[in-house]
Scaffold this motif. Structure first.
Motif, PDB file in Angstrom:
ATOM      1  N   GLY A  65      20.913   2.223  -5.242  1.00 15.13           N
ATOM      2  CA  GLY A  65      21.530   1.998  -3.942  1.00 15.13           C
ATOM      3  C   GLY A  65      21.251   0.634  -3.346  1.00 15.13           C
ATOM      4  N   LYS A  66      20.342  -0.138  -3.920  1.00 16.99           N
ATOM      5  CA  LYS A  66      20.026  -1.471  -3.387  1.00 16.99           C
ATOM      6  C   LYS A  66      21.234  -2.388  -3.533  1.00 16.99           C
ATOM      7  CE  LYS A  66      17.144  -4.697  -1.932  1.00 16.99           C
ATOM      8  NZ  LYS A  66      16.697  -4.734  -0.567  1.00 16.99           N
ATOM      9  N   SER A  67      21.955  -2.250  -4.641  1.00 19.07           N
ATOM     10  CA  SER A  67      23.153  -3.051  -4.868  1.00 19.07           C
ATOM     11  C   SER A  67      24.207  -2.167  -5.529  1.00 19.07           C
ATOM     12  CB  SER A  67      22.840  -4.248  -5.770  1.00 19.07           C
ATOM     13  OG  SER A  67      24.046  -4.864  -6.183  1.00 19.07           O
ATOM     14  N   LEU A  68      25.294  -1.938  -4.826  1.00 20.75           N
ATOM     15  CA  LEU A  68      26.362  -1.118  -5.399  1.00 20.75           C
ATOM     16  C   LEU A  68      26.964  -1.791  -6.626  1.00 20.75           C
ATOM     17  CD1 LEU A  68      28.137   0.120  -2.147  1.00 20.75           C
ATOM     18  CD2 LEU A  68      26.593   1.399  -3.645  1.00 20.75           C
ATOM     19  N   PHE A  69      27.063  -3.106  -6.601  1.00 23.34           N
ATOM     20  CA  PHE A  69      27.601  -3.830  -7.749  1.00 23.34           C
ATOM     21  C   PHE A  69      26.749  -3.587  -8.991  1.00 23.34           C
ATOM     22  CE2 PHE A  69      27.456  -7.600 -10.458  1.00 23.34           C
ATOM     23  CZ  PHE A  69      28.772  -7.644 -10.888  1.00 23.34           C
ATOM     24  N   ILE A  70      25.432  -3.740  -8.853  1.00 32.61           N
ATOM     25  CA  ILE A  70      24.538  -3.542  -9.991  1.00 32.61           C
ATOM     26  C   ILE A  70      24.563  -2.084 -10.437  1.00 32.61           C
ATOM     27  CG2 ILE A  70      22.120  -3.581 -10.730  1.00 32.61           C
ATOM     28  CD1 ILE A  70      21.811  -6.127  -9.028  1.00 32.61           C
ATOM     29  N   ASP A  71      24.583  -1.151  -9.490  1.00 30.87           N
ATOM     30  CA  ASP A  71      24.669   0.265  -9.850  1.00 30.87           C
ATOM     31  C   ASP A  71      25.945   0.543 -10.637  1.00 30.87           C
ATOM     32  OD1 ASP A  71      22.253   0.763  -8.599  1.00 30.87           O
ATOM     33  OD2 ASP A  71      23.154   1.612  -6.789  1.00 30.87           O
ATOM     34  N   LYS A  72      27.045  -0.085 -10.223  1.00 27.98           N
ATOM     35  CA  LYS A  72      28.318   0.110 -10.926  1.00 27.98           C
ATOM     36  C   LYS A  72      28.236  -0.453 -12.347  1.00 27.98           C
ATOM     37  CE  LYS A  72      33.220  -1.045 -10.765  1.00 27.98           C
ATOM     38  NZ  LYS A  72      34.277  -1.742 -10.050  1.00 27.98           N
ATOM     39  N   MET A  73      27.679  -1.650 -12.491  1.00 31.87           N
ATOM     40  CA  MET A  73      27.546  -2.258 -13.817  1.00 31.87           C
ATOM     41  C   MET A  73      26.664  -1.399 -14.727  1.00 31.87           C
ATOM     42  SD  MET A  73      29.536  -4.779 -13.662  1.00 31.87           S
ATOM     43  CE  MET A  73      29.175  -5.641 -15.172  1.00 31.87           C
ATOM     44  N   ALA A  74      25.592  -0.840 -14.167  1.00 29.76           N
ATOM     45  CA  ALA A  74      24.712   0.026 -14.953  1.00 29.76           C
ATOM     46  C   ALA A  74      25.451   1.296 -15.381  1.00 29.76           C
ATOM     47  CB  ALA A  74      23.460   0.380 -14.155  1.00 29.76           C
TER      48      ALA A  74
END
Length: 173
Positions: free
Chosen positions: A138-147
């Motif tokens: 949840g810290k970064s939606l972009f990073i969560d999406k990429m993961a």
């Protein structure tokens, strides 16, 4: 097996509580532990290693708490003289990424050096997204999406995409 376990065991071996770093592990942990003032040669046991790792993680968490990875702030700038300068966000993210590729971010002064470092770290980027997402969900939606994309979790990717759309539509109003 967790992806982080795979990398950890490639970086060191344990013999009755004594830690022995591989060449790759030695370079990586030297960069990490130098940031907290610990000399890699002073780390002899697994317990000392875990304590240093925890101290490094605490430092990263403190830095991460002060930075929002989804902000619009640039990660780097190019000066009139052609020198590349990292912003605090850039220092944090690229420092962590390049550290995994055994590249000292302080040595990157030009755009060409930066692009070469990105090429060298290319294989680590996915692991960075996954590890960051696991540690800081949840810290970064972009990073969560990429993961989620890297892990092949279509449902999670769709859920995150909805959150991104909602966030962007609210911020436009």
């Amino acid at each position: 097996m967790d992806i982080t376990d795979f990398h950890i065991y490639r970086r060191y071996q344990l013999f009755e509580g004594v830690i022995r770093y591989t060449a790759q592990g030695r370079r990586i942990y030297r960069l990490m532990f130098n940031q907290i003032g610990v000399d890699i040669d002073s780390v002899k046991t697994y317990a000392e290693h875990k304590a240093s790792e925890a101290q490094y993680t605490a430092l990263m968490q403190k830095q991460l708490s002060e930075i929002d990875p989804d902000n619009d702030e640039s990660e780097l700038t190019i000066t009139r003289g052609g020198e590349l300068e990292f912003t605090p966000v850039g220092w944090l993210f690229y420092g962590m990424l390049f550290g995994r590729a055994i590249i000292d971010i302080r040595t990157i002064k030009t755009r060409i050096q930066f692009e070469n470092a990105l090429d060298a770290a290319q294989e680590m980027i996915i692991d960075c997204w996954i590890d960051f997402s696991k540690k800081y969900p949840g810290k970064s939606l972009f990073i969560d999406k990429m993961a989620a994309i890297a892990l092949g979790d279509d449902q999670k990717m769709d859920d995150i995409e909805e959150k991104i759309l909602l966030r962007d539509s609210v911020s436009l109003c």
